[in-house]
Design a protein around this motif. Structure first.
Motif, mmCIF file in Angstrom:
data_model
loop_
_atom_site.group_PDB
_atom_site.id
_atom_site.type_symbol
_atom_site.label_atom_id
_atom_site.label_comp_id
_atom_site.label_asym_id
_atom_site.label_seq_id
_atom_site.Cartn_x
_atom_site.Cartn_y
_atom_site.Cartn_z
ATOM 1 N N GLY A 287 66.755 47.192 -2.151
ATOM 2 C CA GLY A 287 66.021 46.130 -2.843
ATOM 3 C C GLY A 287 66.152 44.798 -2.118
ATOM 4 O O GLY A 287 65.154 44.137 -1.807
ATOM 5 N N LYS B 272 59.740 48.457 -4.703
ATOM 6 C CA LYS B 272 59.313 48.978 -6.017
ATOM 7 C C LYS B 272 59.846 50.380 -6.284
ATOM 8 O O LYS B 272 60.095 50.732 -7.438
ATOM 9 C CB LYS B 272 57.781 48.997 -6.082
ATOM 10 C CG LYS B 272 57.152 47.610 -6.089
ATOM 11 C CD LYS B 272 55.667 47.709 -6.397
ATOM 12 C CE LYS B 272 54.843 47.032 -5.337
ATOM 13 N NZ LYS B 272 53.391 47.092 -5.626
ATOM 14 N N GLU C 243 60.385 43.291 -10.223
ATOM 15 C CA GLU C 243 61.548 43.812 -9.502
ATOM 16 C C GLU C 243 62.327 42.695 -8.812
ATOM 17 O O GLU C 243 63.558 42.680 -8.804
ATOM 18 C CB GLU C 243 61.111 44.852 -8.458
ATOM 19 C CG GLU C 243 60.597 46.155 -9.049
ATOM 20 C CD GLU C 243 61.645 46.874 -9.878
ATOM 21 O OE1 GLU C 243 62.829 46.783 -9.528
ATOM 22 O OE2 GLU C 243 61.280 47.499 -10.896
ATOM 23 N N HIS D 292 64.620 53.249 -6.285
ATOM 24 C CA HIS D 292 65.480 54.189 -7.013
ATOM 25 C C HIS D 292 65.148 55.645 -6.729
ATOM 26 O O HIS D 292 65.907 56.543 -7.104
ATOM 27 C CB HIS D 292 65.413 53.894 -8.514
ATOM 28 C CG HIS D 292 65.947 52.524 -8.854
ATOM 29 N ND1 HIS D 292 65.129 51.472 -9.208
ATOM 30 C CD2 HIS D 292 67.213 52.028 -8.835
ATOM 31 C CE1 HIS D 292 65.882 50.387 -9.412
ATOM 32 N NE2 HIS D 292 67.137 50.696 -9.195
ATOM 33 N N GLU E 268 54.190 43.954 -10.552
ATOM 34 C CA GLU E 268 55.269 44.945 -10.491
ATOM 35 C C GLU E 268 56.344 44.469 -9.502
ATOM 36 O O GLU E 268 57.546 44.563 -9.767
ATOM 37 C CB GLU E 268 54.690 46.297 -10.050
ATOM 38 C CG GLU E 268 55.664 47.449 -10.237
ATOM 39 C CD GLU E 268 55.165 48.745 -9.589
ATOM 40 O OE1 GLU E 268 53.938 48.838 -9.295
ATOM 41 O OE2 GLU E 268 56.000 49.632 -9.342
ATOM 42 N N LYS F 48 61.506 44.091 -20.462
ATOM 43 C CA LYS F 48 62.531 44.708 -19.611
ATOM 44 C C LYS F 48 63.908 44.049 -19.855
ATOM 45 O O LYS F 48 64.921 44.727 -19.966
ATOM 46 C CB LYS F 48 62.135 44.554 -18.143
ATOM 47 C CG LYS F 48 63.077 45.267 -17.181
ATOM 48 C CD LYS F 48 62.612 45.165 -15.747
ATOM 49 C CE LYS F 48 63.642 45.754 -14.791
ATOM 50 N NZ LYS F 48 63.308 45.488 -13.382
#
Lengths: 425, 425
Positions: free
Chosen positions: B360, B404, B222, B407, B218, A349
């Motif tokens: 976030g 997660k 983030e 967006h 995951e 990433k």
């Protein structure tokens, strides 16, 4: 610059420089000291816009002395510019030199009052890479060397390796190099997108193209994002002006010079500057082709160098990351991220984002070299204006599409294919 | 902190504080001066972990005096922490006070040697917002006031309003507040995602949930992105700790206090802190419901406040942008971006990114309050551990999915719907 900061500053000429060197052991010793100093010869070689540059040679050695003036030299004192850039240049050279001595010339001495630096004389047959690219000279180690330089200087000055305290200390120090940052903001991210007396292009051929850049809302939206990232994002101590005119080369040696724009900014700005200027060199080749040399093989070499530069950079950068994954780096703490699968996802990433940043900044640097204030010799040296405009238009269109579509690219090979598709050859 | 920096520092007690006030006109005058000073009464009210806080009252007036100690007060000198945080608190209060005096208490005096600040006494019936949220009190103007505070403090300290020179001066100054930033890095972005002696949670109920957070690759991917943004991105002078315990309220007044974590960071960290703590307050309500008050109406009010806070913030922020679009802001120069359609596209992109950043950071702040070191009274005050764990699990699962999937959200209404879907009521 405030008057009191000017105290003690005076521009040196050859006579006063000679006296200064004799009185400065860190410089005199590099020239052999003692009787050797009687043989000193001084030559002013600054071809640039900003500084005086002297080559100082004695029978025992040679050094370069560089002095910054408080204005842009070629314009005169109507365009003032802080001499403190010399301090940031010396600081960045020293820091990058510590991290990658193979490709950074040594600084022997720095005098902040005089904005004067004594440094390694990068001897012939070293030439500026851009001149080599115009002449069609291949540098087989260029990608290897530059990927080395970029991987080391960027990795070791980032939060992948450093703790936040060291990082913020660096950020604070280089925040004061703001005048140079503002110059970049203006000439790279602003002027090409508005009417400005500083802009120029190959007229009348590119009149419509320049206008199209100013009217391209999608492009301006993307450029705004890059500009904010350039100002706000303190990712690593970057060179800040890593085009092919800031690199001296021979077949076996690569030396990065002139980091007077150095500050904590986005890594992609350096990588993009290098790749973008190689792409400009590629598009200029059709203008340099003649019956003796169609430049086809050379164009292939440039494309290969673009590919290898990114791929080797990526490889070396990730290798450094893996090697130092137990370091103090604040961004990915070992006890959270050192699981093989997770680390590899994290790295993928990170590198993808960096790739897209580099493509964005690289394209912006290409655009400004075609419709902005400062052009590149690669294209300027094409005498036939119509021919030159053709090369420039191809480069401009390529850059615009990469900038807007950069998130679609997954590999540098795809980018190289894209570059070739705009080649009018 | 180095020994020499400690020179002149001494913790004050009530007697020495009294003498200090009498000798300091900026404080003495607020208490009426002269004979009024004989009536001074001093009460130590610091319930916090970090500082001494005194309410000083005379017959003629009242002030608050706050002194920072060089360690975390509740732990003692085994956890050192720079007193310089008091300097950054006073600086941020003064700067935010200049921009939004309605919601920022006035600073009367700051003494860097003693890390001592004299400021407005925020009088009863003001209480800490978090306590009001636990008690189920509605504050009809809260969203309006907080959106005002956030819009003004963030807009006017960003590149939308300032030139790069002023911006980088600010960045450099607040870079020195790094110890406080590092504390945030540790407790918000690191400890919840690893085994740490500082972590705690409602055990045994949430043992598996806490472990799941530590094993969620995951999520950790983030969180790493947010952590790097927190350190690298100097977007505006943020409060740095804008939870509901940093806000004092009455029905008609809202005062933001305690910005000792102030620095140039991402705007979304402030907005997210406020929204995230409102969401925690929402999930706590089921634990406070009883036969006298099922809290259903109150939960609706909280959700409405979340909605209005973002929507009003967005509206006011864009209004400020439009009002000052001819300003010195470096990010979007008027002659490039002031075309109605382009400006609106630019603003939409900016606000969407800010929305996602806020979601976030807000989620990350929620998670750390459930499985990290410092918990919130909203949840802690639920005596029945099994009931508390239920509330906490719902909040945790909501936060993880928002973090997660942030967006995907386009509006705050969608987020509110998402919050309700995790409510076990």
């Amino acid at each position: 610059m405030a008057a009191e900061e000017e105290q003690g500053f005076r521009p040196l000429d050859e006579a006063s420089l000679l006296a200064y060197i004799k009185a400065t052991p860190a410089l005199a010793s590099r020239l052999g000291g003692g009787g050797s100093l009687d043989s000193i010869e001084i030559k002013e070689v600054g071809d640039g816009n900003l500084n005086f540059v002297y080559i100082v040679q004695s029978e025992a050695g040679a050094i370069v002395v560089k002095q910054a003036l408080p204005y842009v030299r070629c314009v005169g004192d109507s365009w003032p510019m802080t001499r403190e850039r010399a301090y940031f240049e010396a600081s960045t050279l020293r820091e990058h030199g510590r991290l990658c001595p193979e490709h950074t010339p040594e600084v022997y001495h720095f005098d902040r009052t005089l904005s004067l630096m004594g440094m390694r004389y990068i001897e012939p047959p070293h030439i500026i890479l851009r001149k080599g690219l115009v002449a069609g000279v291949e540098y087989p180690l260029l990608a290897d060397h530059m990927s080395d330089y970029m991987a080391k200087t960027l990795f070791f000055t980032s939060l992948l390796y450093n703790n936040t305290t060291d990082h913020k200390n660096g950020v604070a120090k280089y925040s004061a190099n703001v005048e140079m940052c503002r110059l970049t903001e203006q000439v790279v991210f602003s002027d090409p997108y508005r009417v400005s007396k500083f802009n120029r292009w190959t007229s009348p051929y590119l009149d419509k193209d320049a206008e199209a850049v100013r009217e391209d809302d999608e492009l301006k939206l993307e450029v705004a994002g890059l500009k904010s990232m350039f100002i706000e994002r303190a990712q690593a101590l970057i060179h800040g002006d890593l085009h092919t005119g800031s690199i001296m080369v021979t077949e076996g040696s690569t030396q990065v010079i002139d980091p007077e724009f150095g500050f904590y900014g986005p890594m992609g700005f350096d990588i993009g500057a290098f790749l973008g200027n190689l792409i400009l060199a590629y598009y200029a080749q059709n203008g340099h082709a003649d019956q003796a040399n169609d430049r086809k093989a050379y164009k292939k070499w440039i494309l290969k160098t673009i590919e290898e530069s990114w791929n080797l950079f990526q490889k070396k950068f990730v290798e450094l990351w893996n090697k130092h994954k137990e370091s103090n780096g604040e961004a990915y703490l070992p006890d959270i991220y050192n699981k093989p699968k997770l680390l590899s996802v994290v790295q993928k990433k990170y590198m993808t984002n960096l790739f897209h940043d580099s493509l964005g900044f690289g394209s912006a640097k290409m655009i400004r070299r075609i419709v902005g204030i400062a052009h590149v010799e690669d294209l300027e040296s094409i005498k036939d204006a119509s021919k030159r405009a053709e090369c420039e238009r191809a480069a401009l269109n390529c850059a615009k599409t990469i900038l807007k579509g950069r998130h679609q690219f997954e590999t540098i090979e795809q980018v190289v294919e894209h570059i070739q598709s705009f080649d009018q050859d």
